[in-house]
Design a protein around this motif. Structure first.
Motif, PDB file in Angstrom:
ATOM      1  N   ALA C  99      -6.917  12.127   4.989  1.00 48.07           N
ATOM      2  CA  ALA C  99      -8.242  11.739   4.497  1.00 48.07           C
ATOM      3  C   ALA C  99      -8.170  11.305   3.038  1.00 48.07           C
ATOM      4  CB  ALA C  99      -9.217  12.906   4.656  1.00 48.07           C
ATOM      5  N   LEU C 100      -7.360  12.010   2.232  1.00 44.86           N
ATOM      6  CA  LEU C 100      -7.217  11.633   0.819  1.00 44.86           C
ATOM      7  C   LEU C 100      -6.572  10.258   0.695  1.00 44.86           C
ATOM      8  CD1 LEU C 100      -6.050  15.030  -0.677  1.00 44.86           C
ATOM      9  CD2 LEU C 100      -8.064  13.756  -1.401  1.00 44.86           C
ATOM     10  N   THR C 101      -5.532  10.028   1.511  1.00 42.72           N
ATOM     11  CA  THR C 101      -4.866   8.726   1.478  1.00 42.72           C
ATOM     12  C   THR C 101      -5.831   7.630   1.879  1.00 42.72           C
ATOM     13  OG1 THR C 101      -2.992   9.981   2.308  1.00 42.72           O
ATOM     14  CG2 THR C 101      -2.691   7.634   2.072  1.00 42.72           C
ATOM     15  N   PHE C 102      -6.637   7.937   2.911  1.00 44.81           N
ATOM     16  CA  PHE C 102      -7.621   6.967   3.370  1.00 44.81           C
ATOM     17  C   PHE C 102      -8.637   6.669   2.262  1.00 44.81           C
ATOM     18  CE2 PHE C 102     -11.430   5.761   5.904  1.00 44.81           C
ATOM     19  CZ  PHE C 102     -10.898   4.631   6.485  1.00 44.81           C
ATOM     20  N   THR C 103      -9.087   7.738   1.569  1.00 45.41           N
ATOM     21  CA  THR C 103     -10.006   7.560   0.441  1.00 45.41           C
ATOM     22  C   THR C 103      -9.379   6.644  -0.597  1.00 45.41           C
ATOM     23  OG1 THR C 103     -10.695   9.823   0.798  1.00 45.41           O
ATOM     24  CG2 THR C 103     -11.407   8.796  -1.250  1.00 45.41           C
ATOM     25  N   CYS C 104      -8.095   6.911  -0.870  1.00 43.02           N
ATOM     26  CA  CYS C 104      -7.386   6.105  -1.863  1.00 43.02           C
ATOM     27  C   CYS C 104      -7.357   4.638  -1.430  1.00 43.02           C
ATOM     28  CB  CYS C 104      -5.977   6.662  -2.017  1.00 43.02           C
ATOM     29  SG  CYS C 104      -4.973   5.755  -3.169  1.00 43.02           S
ATOM     30  N   VAL C 131       1.792   2.805   3.758  1.00 43.64           N
ATOM     31  CA  VAL C 131       2.882   3.388   4.548  1.00 43.64           C
ATOM     32  C   VAL C 131       2.753   4.916   4.562  1.00 43.64           C
ATOM     33  CG1 VAL C 131       5.366   3.629   4.765  1.00 43.64           C
ATOM     34  CG2 VAL C 131       4.398   1.439   4.118  1.00 43.64           C
ATOM     35  N   LEU C 132       2.372   5.487   3.415  1.00 42.77           N
ATOM     36  CA  LEU C 132       2.140   6.937   3.371  1.00 42.77           C
ATOM     37  C   LEU C 132       1.064   7.327   4.384  1.00 42.77           C
ATOM     38  CD1 LEU C 132       2.678   9.661   1.911  1.00 42.77           C
ATOM     39  CD2 LEU C 132       0.805   9.095   0.383  1.00 42.77           C
ATOM     40  N   PHE C 133       0.006   6.512   4.447  1.00 47.61           N
ATOM     41  CA  PHE C 133      -1.079   6.763   5.400  1.00 47.61           C
ATOM     42  C   PHE C 133      -0.549   6.746   6.839  1.00 47.61           C
ATOM     43  CE2 PHE C 133      -4.930   5.032   7.723  1.00 47.61           C
ATOM     44  CZ  PHE C 133      -5.628   6.227   7.703  1.00 47.61           C
TER      45      PHE C 133
END
Lengths: 222, 198, 241
Positions: C99-104, C131-133
């Motif tokens: 979720a944090l990655t998505f927010t980012c 890619v992290l996501f």
């Protein structure tokens, strides 16, 4: 119709509960689409031009590979035998399963396609065309893939065999899906004819797919 | 009502599993199919269920109705056809609806002793409990001919006597039971058909 | 309370019950302060008010990476020390990290719209986060598909560690890929040195995000422990039936 609905609802419920179901196909779609720019380079103008084709290819791969387990799990736990003793004609039973599969896997692909369109720099109008053609074309992919799923369960082989069997059959869908999209984006041909043919292909596979799959299952399960 | 097999034969993988087999089972009768491994017990049951094609002969349920033989049989194979992701109750409700029964699923669960755990995911069940859940489907959806392939496999003694009671009730109601088994499954008056004896 | 006591899930649940209300309060206060500071921060002379997206974007990116680091430690705990809470911690962290990655990604994309004129460019940094996501989603998919939670936890732990080793390589190769191509549509956002008037609210927001993460993670760990207890109780009920 109770038997049809019961099977439809059971399959939807099973995909929703186990294995992330619907999301897995969409995730595969996302990864395929992400890999393309790594291969082609990050040139947005280029990606915007070929984006609709990339989305179509990604959706095709995602919907076919997700079909792998459609009959295998029912075969392995004996459900398929019991399904065959139902009063519902096998063609309809197979249709119920395919419909459930399209609703949980094909439809999510259509829904996430616009988000992926952003990554590929596809213009708003072109994105509408891609989403519309995917909505009209993914049922054809599912119902053609159904034949491969039935064949691969009876041959006790999964995975790539299905793709090898089915992908040649999906060529017309890909041709008219992409050309309808391109017609909407850049012309010069009008959008109508290829899109109508795409719809016709979907309707045709809706009839042919279940009959072929049911025949394959009946022949193969001996 | 009578299930009649007339000189039926079946070939699988190029090998003849049985041939020239004739028998008839009337309503209220049980038939035990016995024989060594590979004698074709399972194939016979699958042939009656319409899952395997006959190479010769005819199988029919007399008098002829408008429904095919396959629609009037319950097939209980080696696998339980139980989905671990669905609850015990959902599994049974699905099969009851699909097989065209309007029977009470709660009663059927009670008959196999699973009524207290109908809400649990079927994945938590032991092998014997899954078997019982599979048997519950025969009780919930009413069909005249029961084809049972090793029905007592992985059942403990109390569950076996439950099954014997269930089969007795089915026979008293004018049903037919055809069971392939090595073990004594607790049927009081069953005729026996020995395959591969010749 | 020693660390060994925390290994006992019951003690851990006790601790969470006591600590969680305070953490929630602290998170709310930290966000109130952080957001106020961010609102009062001066606009960028080039980007105007849109620069404020940074106060969400950058902390989310930091936390997304921190979360993977935490999952890697938890993965070691699962594989090496077989700590009973380690795979609970790892499993609970994965959706929050995603979720944090998505927010980012979303904030970055919204920020990019006025800056680049498009929602997405294949900028090296953005692409690495994408890619992290995908890696986060892979871990989640593994947890979803595993029928046996213990085996799923070990498989996910392996994947997390492989990901941790691979992340620098991915980052490096993406940078290389990006400079190799140097497409005309790439704009580098190399602005001037960051002023303390921006830096202070940024750190305040990072602290708020950190508190939010800890709160969510503890709550998610509690839920996971309770979920496992429900499962065990179901198993016991099925056995005695």
């Amino acid at each position: 119709m109770t038997a049809f609905n019961a099977l439809l609802m059971r399959d939807i419920r099973l995909t929703m509960r186990a294995g992330g179901g619907a999301l897995m196909g969409a995730l595969f779609f996302l990864i395929v689409v992400t890999l393309v720019p790594f291969a082609l380079g990050p040139d947005l103008a280029l990606l915007g031009r070929i984006g609709p084709s990339i989305l179509w290819l990604g959706a095709l791969l995602a919907s076919l590979l997700a079909l792998d387990r459609l009959f295998t799990s029912d075969f392995e736990d004996g459900s398929l035998d019991v399904l065959l003793t139902g009063s519902l004609p096998l063609e309809l039973a197979v249709t119920a399963k395919a419909l459930a599969h399209w609703l949980t896997t094909g439809l999510p692909l259509v829904i996430v396609a616009p988000v992926l369109g952003l990554l590929l720099n596809i213009e708003g109008g072109a994105m509408d065309a891609v989403a519309l053609t995917l909505l009209a074309g993914t049922p054809a992919l599912t119902f053609i893939g159904l034949i491969g799923a039935a064949l691969s369960v009876t041959l006790r082989r999964g995975g790539l065999l299905l793709a090898v069997l089915v992908m040649p059959l999906t060529v017309p869908v890909l041709i008219f899906g992409v050309s309808a999209t391109n017609a909407a984006v850049s012309g010069p041909v009008p959008f109508g004819p290829p899109f109508t043919i795409l719809c016709a292909l979907s309707l045709m596979s809706l009839v042919i797919g279940p009959f072929a799959a049911a025949t394959a299952l009946r022949q193969g399960l001996e | 009502m009578k299930l009649v097999a007339d000189t039926i034969a079946c070939t699988r993988g190029g090998r003849e599993v049985f041939a020239g087999l004739s028998f008839s089972v009337a309503a209220g009768e049980a038939l035990l199919v016995t024989g060594r491994n590979g004698a074709g017990k399972s194939s016979l049951l699958r042939a009656i269920a319409g899952l395997v094609r006959l190479t010769a002969g005819t199988l029919a349920l007399e008098p002829d109705g408008d429904r095919s033989l396959a629609e009037q049989v319950h097939y209980l194979g080696h696998h339980d056809a139980v989905k671990p992701a669905l609850s015990v109750g959902e599994n049974l409700q699905f099969w009851t609806a699909y097989l065209g029964g309007n029977g009470d699923t709660d009663d059927a669960l009670a008959a196999v002793g699973l009524d207290a755990i109908g809400h649990l995911p079927a994945g938590t069940l032991s092998a014997g409990q899954k078997r019982r859940l599979s048997i519950a489907r025969l009780v919930a959806a009413k069909r005249p001919v029961w084809l049972l392939d090793e029905p007592t496999a992985s059942l403990d003694a109390p569950a076996q006597s439950d099954l014997a009671g269930i089969m007795d009730r089915h026979l008293h109601g004018g049903g037919i039971v055809i069971a392939a088994t090595h073990a004594d499954i607790g049927l009081k008056s069953a005729r026996s058909l020995r395959l591969g004896a010749a | 309370m020693a660390l060994i006591d925390l290994a006992n899930p019951t003690r851990f649940l006790d601790l969470v019950r006591r600590v969680l209300p305070w953490l929630i309060a602290a998170t709310v206060i930290a966000f109130a302060i952080g957001l106020t500071m961010a609102m009062n921060a001066p606009d960028d002379y080039q980007q105007g008010a849109t620069v404020k997206i940074m106060f969400l974007h950058v902390p989310a990116a930091w936390l997304a990476m921190l979360c993977w680091a935490l999952m890697s430690v938890a993965a070691l705990g699962t594989l090496v020390w077989r700590h009973p809470l380690a795979d609970v911690a790892g499993k609970a962290a994965a959706p929050i990290g995603a979720a944090l990655t998505f927010t980012c990604l979303v904030t970055g994309s919204l920020w990019g719209r006025p800056m680049w004129g498009t929602y997405w460019v294949w900028d090296a940094r953005l692409t690495s986060v994408l890619v992290l996501f995908l890696l986060y989603l892979g871990v989640l998919a593994l947890y979803w598909t595993a029928e046996d939670p213990n085996r799923g936890a070990r498989a996910a732990a392996v994947l997390v560690l492989v990901g941790a080793i691979n992340l620098p390589i991915i980052k490096f190769s993406v940078d290389w890929w990006n400079t190799l191509h140097q497409g005309e549509s790439i704009f580098r956002a190399g602005g001037p040195e960051i002023d303390p008037t921006i830096l202070r609210p940024l750190f305040a927001m990072a602290l708020a995000f950190l508190l939010l993460f800890v709160t969510l993670h503890l709550a998610a760990m509690r839920n996971e422990i309770l979920r496992r207890r429900v499962r065990t109780m179901q198993m016991m009920q099925a056995q005695t039936a």
